[in-house]
Design a protein around this motif. Structure first.
Motif, short mmCIF file in Angstrom:
data_model
loop_
_atom_site.label_atom_id
_atom_site.label_comp_id
_atom_site.label_asym_id
_atom_site.label_seq_id
_atom_site.Cartn_x
_atom_site.Cartn_y
_atom_site.Cartn_z
N GLY A 268 0.81 -1.21 0.00
CA GLY A 268 0.00 0.00 0.00
C GLY A 268 0.84 1.26 0.00
O GLY A 268 0.52 2.24 -0.67
N CYS A 269 1.94 1.25 0.75
CA CYS A 269 2.83 2.42 0.77
C CYS A 269 3.51 2.62 -0.58
O CYS A 269 3.68 3.76 -1.04
N LEU A 270 3.88 1.52 -1.23
CA LEU A 270 4.44 1.63 -2.58
C LEU A 270 3.41 2.20 -3.55
O LEU A 270 3.72 3.08 -4.36
N LEU A 271 2.18 1.71 -3.46
CA LEU A 271 1.12 2.24 -4.31
C LEU A 271 0.88 3.72 -4.02
O LEU A 271 0.67 4.51 -4.96
N ALA A 272 0.92 4.11 -2.76
CA ALA A 272 0.74 5.52 -2.41
C ALA A 272 1.79 6.39 -3.07
O ALA A 272 1.48 7.47 -3.60
N ARG A 273 3.02 5.93 -3.05
CA ARG A 273 4.08 6.70 -3.71
C ARG A 273 3.82 6.84 -5.21
O ARG A 273 3.97 7.92 -5.79
N ARG A 274 3.40 5.75 -5.85
CA ARG A 274 3.13 5.81 -7.29
C ARG A 274 1.96 6.76 -7.59
O ARG A 274 1.98 7.50 -8.58
N LEU A 275 0.93 6.73 -6.76
CA LEU A 275 -0.24 7.57 -7.00
C LEU A 275 0.10 9.05 -6.83
O LEU A 275 -0.31 9.89 -7.64
N VAL A 276 0.84 9.37 -5.78
CA VAL A 276 1.24 10.77 -5.58
C VAL A 276 2.13 11.23 -6.72
O VAL A 276 2.02 12.36 -7.21
N GLU A 277 3.01 10.34 -7.16
CA GLU A 277 3.88 10.66 -8.30
C GLU A 277 3.07 10.92 -9.56
O GLU A 277 3.45 11.75 -10.40
N ALA A 278 1.91 10.26 -9.68
CA ALA A 278 1.05 10.45 -10.85
C ALA A 278 0.13 11.65 -10.71
O ALA A 278 -0.61 11.97 -11.65
N GLY A 279 0.12 12.31 -9.54
CA GLY A 279 -0.66 13.52 -9.38
C GLY A 279 -1.83 13.44 -8.42
O GLY A 279 -2.56 14.42 -8.26
N VAL A 280 -2.04 12.30 -7.75
CA VAL A 280 -3.11 12.18 -6.75
C VAL A 280 -2.76 13.04 -5.54
O VAL A 280 -1.62 13.06 -5.09
N SER A 281 -3.75 13.74 -5.00
CA SER A 281 -3.50 14.72 -3.94
C SER A 281 -3.50 14.12 -2.54
O SER A 281 -2.78 14.62 -1.66
N PHE A 282 -4.29 13.08 -2.30
CA PHE A 282 -4.41 12.56 -0.94
C PHE A 282 -4.57 11.04 -0.98
O PHE A 282 -5.44 10.52 -1.67
N VAL A 283 -3.71 10.35 -0.22
CA VAL A 283 -3.76 8.89 -0.15
C VAL A 283 -3.67 8.48 1.31
O VAL A 283 -2.83 8.98 2.06
N GLU A 284 -4.53 7.55 1.71
CA GLU A 284 -4.46 6.97 3.04
C GLU A 284 -4.14 5.48 2.91
O GLU A 284 -4.73 4.79 2.08
N VAL A 285 -3.18 5.03 3.71
CA VAL A 285 -2.81 3.61 3.73
C VAL A 285 -3.03 3.10 5.16
O VAL A 285 -2.55 3.71 6.11
N VAL A 286 -3.74 1.99 5.28
CA VAL A 286 -4.15 1.50 6.60
C VAL A 286 -3.34 0.28 7.02
O VAL A 286 -3.15 -0.65 6.23
#
Length: 427
Positions: A268-286
């Motif tokens: 999930g943390c890896l996915l969060a990094r990829r999403l923010v890199e792609a322009g997503v503004s807010f990601v929560e990982v549980v």
């Protein structure tokens, strides 16, 4: 000189809303007709430090005494030992060695405090900045980011929650609720076209649905129709987007995936990094499982084994990509745990004192802020209330903590419950 009470207008709730609306209207007219005067009167706003926010949510409430605020000499200190870190004078748990090596980029906030010791109420507070109330459903912080900052034409979701759904859009509507990823190792479900449906057929179906929704909206005047249509439009954009591959962590080298850890949280943390890199503004990982009433030390050790590599690698990856300074990372849970160890070798709920860890996005580096007493029972120096933490996060990412937004019923609500940014936390 004090104004006599007889000169103060008596406004009921409806009158207050009417006056507030008129004031807002007059301000809009002034800015539209005299834009140069408005610009001259307002100082140029400082650009926000952060462009995105990643929240690492420790579901269940981790023990501050066993993670980031150890008290080894206290009666209820527990079996874990503190270790030194790269931040001078800051010690954390021995089972977080990789984070200890990154502590020169962290703020360990040991003065967190609240009044909510029930899981459901505390989760609500820690996602919205407000205690629950029966009169209004508040938006989560990610929903505020989605509503206030995100580009409506952006193809990916503005707000993504990985591993579990915690809080929604509240009165901002379902279009600002999180896009939920249940399995970070798999692509989003139903993103591909179904069998027998090509792009032209999808467009025709979407157009027909739009006509039906439009007729229903005109007949009923229900604002929820437009909210629902916004969800459909965003879903369709996502299905058509070339950016959808941001969800595919299999594109990462095997060594990178391994460094985050072979856990759903690490992925999930890896996915969060990829999403923010792609322009997503807010990601929560549980990371679930921190409700350690029994067998708490073995369970906490295992959970730290998932947290340590994942958060550490996330900090390193963001640093290497020159993204940490514009990405706010926050690690927190509902509350802390009691200094007393119970009969089941665990700790119970303790909202009076606990820790959060922050990095990047305009935060200071390499400090511990706030202090608890010798037992970790209460905050004795520099307390940080939840609304103040939210106000700090909002300020750093470019939101106005005290901005009033009306609910559908016309009630003005601020992003934070009177929170004030904590300057001592910010660079």
């Amino acid at each position: 000189m004090q104004t006599p009470k007889s000169f103060l207008p008596r406004l009921d709730r409806r009158g207050f809303v009417r006056v507030s609306a008129l004031g807002a209207l007059s301000l809009l007219i002034e800015r539209a007709v005299f834009p140069s005067l408005a610009t001259a009167a307002e100082p140029k706003a400082k650009a926000p430090a952060a462009k995105a926010c990643i929240v690492l949510w420790m579901n269940g409430g981790p023990s501050h005494l066993d993670t980031f605020d150890l008290k080894p000499n206290a009666k209820g200190g527990g079996p874990f030992k503190p270790i030194k870190t790269r931040a001078p004078g800051v010690e954390i748990c021995q089972h977080l060695p990789q984070l200890a090596d990154k502590a020169d980029r962290l703020v360990v906030c040991r003065g967190m405090t609240s009044g909510e010791g029930n899981h459901q109420r505390a989760r609500y507070l820690m996602h919205t900045g407000y205690a629950p109330t029966p009169t209004v459903t508040h938006p989560s912080f990610g929903s505020w980011v989605s509503e206030e900052l995100s580009d409506s034409t952006f193809e990916l979701p503005h707000f993504v929650s990985i591993n579990v759904f915690n809080a929604g859009g509240g009165f901002l509507g379902p279009q600002h609720a999180p896009f939920v990823v249940q399995d970070p190792s798999s692509m989003p479900q139903n993103a591909a076209l179904p069998s027998g449906v090509d792009r032209a057929r999808l467009d025709a179906r979407t157009a027909m649905l739009g006509e039906m929704e439009g007729d229903f909206a005109r007949m009923t005047g229900d604002p929820k129709v437009s909210m629902r249509r916004a969800v459909y439009e965003r879903s369709t954009r996502l299905m058509r987007s070339s950016r959808l591959s941001a969800f595919d962590i299999a594109e990462e080298p095997a060594a990178v995936r391994a460094a985050y850890g072979d856990t759903d949280f690490g992925r999930g943390c890896l996915l969060a990094r990829r999403l923010v890199e792609a322009g997503v503004s807010f990601v929560e990982v549980v990371l679930d499982g921190w409700d350690t009433h029994e067998n708490g030390f073995d369970r906490s050790k295992k959970l730290m084994g998932a947290l340590d590599p994942a958060m550490s690698k996330l900090i390193d990856d963001l640093t290497a990509r020159k993204m940490l300074d514009r990405t706010l990372v926050v690690c927190m849970g509902e509350f802390g745990r009691t200094p007393a160890i119970n009969a089941e070798q665990g700790r119970d709920h303790h909202p009076k004192a606990w820790s959060a860890v922050l990095a990047g996005g305009g935060m200071k580096k390499g400090i511990a802020y706030g202090q608890t007493d010798e037992n970790g029972e209460k905050v004795v120096k520099s307390p940080v209330k939840v609304p103040d933490l939210f106000a700090t996060m909002a300020h750093l990412i470019g939101l106005e903590p005290d901005k009033l937004v009306p609910t559908p019923a016309g009630r003005p609500i601020m992003l934070t419950d009177g929170g004030v940014p904590v300057k001592a936390l910010m660079a």
